[in-house]
Enzyme design. Structure first.
Site, mmCIF file in Angstrom:
data_model
loop_
_atom_site.group_PDB
_atom_site.id
_atom_site.type_symbol
_atom_site.label_atom_id
_atom_site.label_comp_id
_atom_site.label_asym_id
_atom_site.label_seq_id
_atom_site.Cartn_x
_atom_site.Cartn_y
_atom_site.Cartn_z
ATOM 1 N N ASP A 22 90.293 52.689 41.385
ATOM 2 C CA ASP A 22 88.966 52.992 41.781
ATOM 3 C C ASP A 22 88.141 51.862 40.906
ATOM 4 O O ASP A 22 87.904 51.679 39.723
ATOM 5 C CB ASP A 22 88.188 54.127 41.234
ATOM 6 C CG ASP A 22 86.917 54.292 41.570
ATOM 7 O OD1 ASP A 22 86.258 53.385 42.072
ATOM 8 O OD2 ASP A 22 86.168 55.418 41.389
ATOM 9 N N ASP A 94 80.466 57.395 40.836
ATOM 10 C CA ASP A 94 80.870 56.432 39.903
ATOM 11 C C ASP A 94 81.266 57.153 38.533
ATOM 12 O O ASP A 94 80.978 56.814 37.849
ATOM 13 C CB ASP A 94 79.790 55.493 39.597
ATOM 14 C CG ASP A 94 79.706 54.346 40.804
ATOM 15 O OD1 ASP A 94 79.604 54.807 41.741
ATOM 16 O OD2 ASP A 94 79.196 53.361 40.270
ATOM 17 N N HIS A 137 73.828 59.340 32.253
ATOM 18 C CA HIS A 137 73.511 59.347 33.493
ATOM 19 C C HIS A 137 73.757 60.797 34.051
ATOM 20 O O HIS A 137 73.503 61.199 35.211
ATOM 21 C CB HIS A 137 74.693 58.559 34.230
ATOM 22 C CG HIS A 137 74.286 57.054 34.019
ATOM 23 N ND1 HIS A 137 73.004 56.278 34.405
ATOM 24 C CD2 HIS A 137 75.188 56.031 33.717
ATOM 25 C CE1 HIS A 137 73.166 55.244 33.870
ATOM 26 N NE2 HIS A 137 74.426 54.884 33.594
ATOM 27 N N ASP A 174 70.538 50.702 26.788
ATOM 28 C CA ASP A 174 71.914 50.588 27.532
ATOM 29 C C ASP A 174 71.037 49.745 28.989
ATOM 30 O O ASP A 174 70.032 50.031 29.179
ATOM 31 C CB ASP A 174 72.255 51.853 28.038
ATOM 32 C CG ASP A 174 73.484 51.613 28.957
ATOM 33 O OD1 ASP A 174 74.755 51.958 28.441
ATOM 34 O OD2 ASP A 174 73.416 51.314 30.276
ATOM 35 N N HIS A 176 71.696 50.184 31.977
ATOM 36 C CA HIS A 176 71.394 51.401 33.031
ATOM 37 C C HIS A 176 70.522 52.203 32.944
ATOM 38 O O HIS A 176 70.160 52.387 31.786
ATOM 39 C CB HIS A 176 72.822 51.796 33.366
ATOM 40 C CG HIS A 176 73.847 50.989 33.941
ATOM 41 N ND1 HIS A 176 74.812 50.517 32.832
ATOM 42 C CD2 HIS A 176 74.206 50.525 35.125
ATOM 43 C CE1 HIS A 176 75.698 49.873 33.754
ATOM 44 N NE2 HIS A 176 75.540 49.707 34.709
ATOM 45 N N ASP A 267 76.136 47.173 27.156
ATOM 46 C CA ASP A 267 76.257 46.560 28.355
ATOM 47 C C ASP A 267 74.918 45.882 28.863
ATOM 48 O O ASP A 267 74.950 45.100 29.575
ATOM 49 C CB ASP A 267 76.580 47.517 29.634
ATOM 50 C CG ASP A 267 75.754 48.938 29.641
ATOM 51 O OD1 ASP A 267 74.776 48.949 28.878
ATOM 52 O OD2 ASP A 267 76.178 49.647 30.332
ATOM 53 N N TYR A 307 80.966 47.292 28.253
ATOM 54 C CA TYR A 307 82.345 46.984 29.107
ATOM 55 C C TYR A 307 82.969 45.666 28.779
ATOM 56 O O TYR A 307 84.228 45.479 29.332
ATOM 57 C CB TYR A 307 82.169 47.285 30.560
ATOM 58 C CG TYR A 307 81.463 48.772 30.773
ATOM 59 C CD1 TYR A 307 82.030 49.901 30.447
ATOM 60 C CD2 TYR A 307 80.041 48.805 30.751
ATOM 61 C CE1 TYR A 307 81.616 51.027 30.580
ATOM 62 C CE2 TYR A 307 79.443 50.153 31.001
ATOM 63 C CZ TYR A 307 80.185 51.256 30.561
ATOM 64 O OH TYR A 307 79.677 52.523 30.849
HETATM 65 C C1 SS9 Z 1 80.893 48.962 39.145
HETATM 66 C C2 SS9 Z 1 79.723 50.018 39.356
HETATM 67 C C3 SS9 Z 1 79.811 50.852 38.431
HETATM 68 C C4 SS9 Z 1 78.523 52.744 37.193
HETATM 69 C C5 SS9 Z 1 78.115 52.159 35.906
HETATM 70 C C6 SS9 Z 1 77.901 53.402 34.927
HETATM 71 C C7 SS9 Z 1 77.573 52.768 33.854
HETATM 72 C C8 SS9 Z 1 77.261 53.745 32.605
HETATM 73 N N1 SS9 Z 1 80.662 47.591 39.817
HETATM 74 N N2 SS9 Z 1 78.500 51.806 38.196
HETATM 75 S S1 SS9 Z 1 76.754 53.227 31.098
HETATM 76 ZN ZN ZN Z 2 75.414 51.314 31.255
#
Ligand code: SS9
Ligand code: ZN
Length: 672
Positions: A22, A94, A137, A174, A176, A267, A307
């Site tokens: 994935d 995700d 999230h 973060d 996001h 991130d 990441y």
């Molecule tokens: C990959 C998309 C990932 C989810 C990211 C969740 C981050 C949590 N291109 N999307 S901190």
């Molecule tokens: Zn994040």
């Protein structure tokens, strides 16, 4: 006052991983934790922390935030076949499940709770939990974005319920948007949620309309949800710091939390494949430091994303080392915020002006709709391509943060004989350096027999030299004549040609300030009298109606004016001068002293007049790194002060980019 830093970690949380292909989930790997923890061990930081064990969050803990149906569903995952797990996963976005993730998710939430327990009961001052899976999230009834249980949201509810915490601040740095945290506290005025996040006009994941700046909370909670959308990638240190100075910190101080929780995702640092931002790992030292004088220092950081393994472990180390109390490194190459960041700042400040008195006079929303909703697609695509080119050059290449060397002596004091040396400080012995003695004698002595002054001034000079060599971190001196002393220090410090001194004066100066137009000193003077002297780029009188005695106005001036100036000026020494009758209360003075230590690698020298003996203790404690006492919920500052500050910031914006809060096209739109 307890000083330790908790580190909550358990290797068990590395024991789940993605079991199928994935692309969206492949970056969330067990190594995120091992690498972070190993870096802390290697840097000698883990050893300096108090190791606090994790525990499993109980059903009751989890139900503080999640629904019973959801909990029951997750409970079944350890017994599922690979096929079942895959299918279960499909209903969420995700995220992936694994037979051991339920166990780890309970440990992750439990780790956050153990951290809150240790901090709130006073076992430690602050701490960090290194956890997987992340939490911000996950929704009441849904896993999302690698998150299963909302660790920080659970911790906030727990702190309210178990310890009666009245106000909790959640800072989500973060990259996001923690939509799970937002939705949990949307209508709750006791939890202030702040998040900045990559947004790109809603084109970036999770692509929610509700992540925009105009989602400010609902009903009673209106004003207690702060979203700062980043509409471009490549944001830098200056963008982050200006949002702290002009949005988060003023509101946070007005809110006055009892506890600070950090959704500590990294991130948002350079090198991260998700964030694509350009802030350096050492910016987290400053973000952490700037929060450490809130809530009496009760800061709990809980890992979320991050990441790029290199950038992640560097950022984790910066955060933990700062929590431990080591001085932050000087922030390198600070630019002012970029146009896109300024647009976001402008929008957020205007969306919140009706809720927070510190923003009452912020500029209104631009009528031209530069707002986030206006998408200039073509223009953007073009810019994006340009950016990509630039990025390829810069990518994967940033210097490793310098090792943060902590001086052997934290706080040295120069005190008259009768005054006892505060606990933890070191009395600085008078200098015998003939060079120094002669220089002082020539330049500063009024009479030939003034041996007291000779001793004091030469001690100060020697002390500054030791701070320059990083043998001493900071200092405190009680002197008979504060004006001569500060002149002596400035003159000495400014002789080395790369040095810059930030001089902050509170109360009225007795003699004219030394010449301050060569850029070697930046003078910021807080008082209640309009200065007659010529004002320029390097001499900034801040006139408040009641001087420093109105804590709200003073705090706003420190956060929105002094800090950004200080960061942009990047001094090698901060000279903090206090004259009698400043009207400043101890708590506000300690806040000032604490916050200023984010500059100049913590090299602060405090000068006070002999009569201010009572202030030696509180000052020393701040210099030693003890969190300043909370100022309490701040009342509205005097309207004339807020206006005066806006005007001053406006006047100085051309010279000092970090003072800007509106994009260039609309600058000048600030309300009178
Ligand atoms: C990959 C998309 C990932 C989810 C990211 C969740 C981050 C949590 N291109 N999307 S901190
Ligand atoms: Zn994040």
């Amino acid at each position: 006052m307890k000083m330790g830093t908790a580190l909550v970690y358990d290797e068990e949380m590395t024991k789940y991983k993605l079991l199928w292909v994935d692309p969206a989930c492949k970056i969330e790997v067990p190594e995120r934790l091992t690498v972070s923890h190993e870096a802390l061990v290697k840097a000698g930081l883990a050893d300096r922390c108090v190791a606090v064990p994790v525990r499993e969050a109980t059903d009751a803990d989890i139900l503080l935030v999640h629904s019973e149906e959801y909990l029951e569903a997750v409970k079944k995952t350890p017994y599922m076949t690979l096929e079942d797990l895959k299918e279960f996963t499909l209903q969420y976005g995700d995220v992936y499940f694994h037979p051991n993730i339920y166990h780890c998710a309970k440990l992750a939430a439990g780790a956050a709770l153990q951290l809150v327990d240790s901090v709130v009961t006073g076992k430690v001052r602050n701490g960090m939990a290194l956890v997987r899976p992340p939490g911000h999230h996950s929704m009441r009834s849904a896993a999302n974005g690698f998150c299963v249980f909302n660790n920080v949201a659970i911790a906030a509810q727990y702190a309210k319920q178990k310890y009666g915490m009245k106000r909790v601040l959640i800072v989500d740095w973060d990259v996001h948007h923690g939509q799970g945290v937002q939705s949990c506290f949307e209508d709750d005025p006791n939890v202030l949620y702040f998040s900045w996040h990559r947004y790109e006009h809603q084109r970036f994941w999770p692509q929610l309309r509700d992540s925009d700046y105009d989602c400010v909370g609902k009903e009673k909670g209106a004003g207690f949800n702060i979203n700062v959308p980043w509409n471009k990638v490549g944001m830098k240190n200056g963008d982050y710091l200006s949002v702290f100075c002009h949005v988060l910190l003023p509101i946070a101080y007005e809110f006055s939390p009892d506890l600070v929780l950090v959704c500590a995702g990294f991130d948002s640092a350079i090198g991260d494949p998700e964030g694509e931002m350009c802030a350096s790992p050492d910016i987290f030292a400053h973000l952490t430091h700037l929060l450490m004088n809130l809530a009496g220092g009760k800061v709990c950081a809980v890992l979320e994303g991050g990441y790029n393994l290199t950038s992640l472990h560097q950022s984790v180390c910066q955060t933990v080392q700062t929590l431990l109390g080591d001085p932050a490194p000087r922030p390198a190459d600070l630019d002012g915020p970029c146009t896109s960041a300024l647009e976001s700042l402008h929008c957020v400040r205007s969306a919140h002006r009706q809720y927070w008195s510190c923003l009452k006079h912020a500029a209104e929303l631009p009528s031209s709709e530069i707002s986030t909703k206006c998408i200039k697609l073509e223009e953007e695509e073009e810019e994006k391509q340009q950016h990509q080119k630039k990025e390829e050059e810069e990518k994967e290449a940033w210097p490793e943060p310098l090792k943060r060397l902590t001086p052997p002596v934290r706080t040295a004091v120069v005190l008259p004989d009768g005054v006892v040396c505060p606990d933890g400080c070191e009395r600085f012995s008078p200098s015998e350096d003939l060079n120094i003695l002669n220089k002082v004698r020539e330049n500063f002595l009024k009479g030939p027999d003034d041996s007291d002054a000779l001793t004091t001034l030469s001690s100060l000079t020697a002390l500054v030299e030791k701070m320059e060599k990083n043998e001493i971190c900071n200092g405190l001196a009680l002197v008979r004549d504060v004006s001569t002393a500060r002149m002596c220090v400035v003159q000495h410090a400014a002789t080395a040609h790369r040095n810059r001194v930030l001089m902050v004066c509170v109360g009225d100066a007795v003699v004219p300030s030394p010449g301050t137009d060569d850029g070697k000193t930046l003078l910021v003077q807080f008082s209640n009298t309009e200065s007659e002297e010529q004002k320029g780029k390097f001499h900034i009188p801040v006139c408040l109606k009641k001087g420093c005695s109105d804590v709200s106005g003073f705090t706003l001036a420190v956060l929105g004016l002094l800090l950004p100036l200080g960061y942009e000026y990047d001094p090698s020494l901060v000279l903090l001068v206090r004259t009698p009758g400043s009207g400043l209360c101890d708590a506000a003075w300690q806040q000032l002293t604490g916050l200023l230590q984010g500059l100049a690698q913590g090299h602060t020298l405090v000068l006070m007049q002999e009569g201010e003996k009572a202030c030696v203790g509180p000052t020393a404690s701040s210099l030693l790194g003890v969190a300043a006492p909370s100022l309490g919920k701040l009342p509205a500052p005097l309207p004339e002060d807020v206006q005066a500050l806006e005007r001053l910031r406006h006047r100085l914006q051309a010279d000092w980019k970090l003072l800007q809060t509106t994009a260039p096209e609309t600058a000048g739109g600030e309300e009178k």
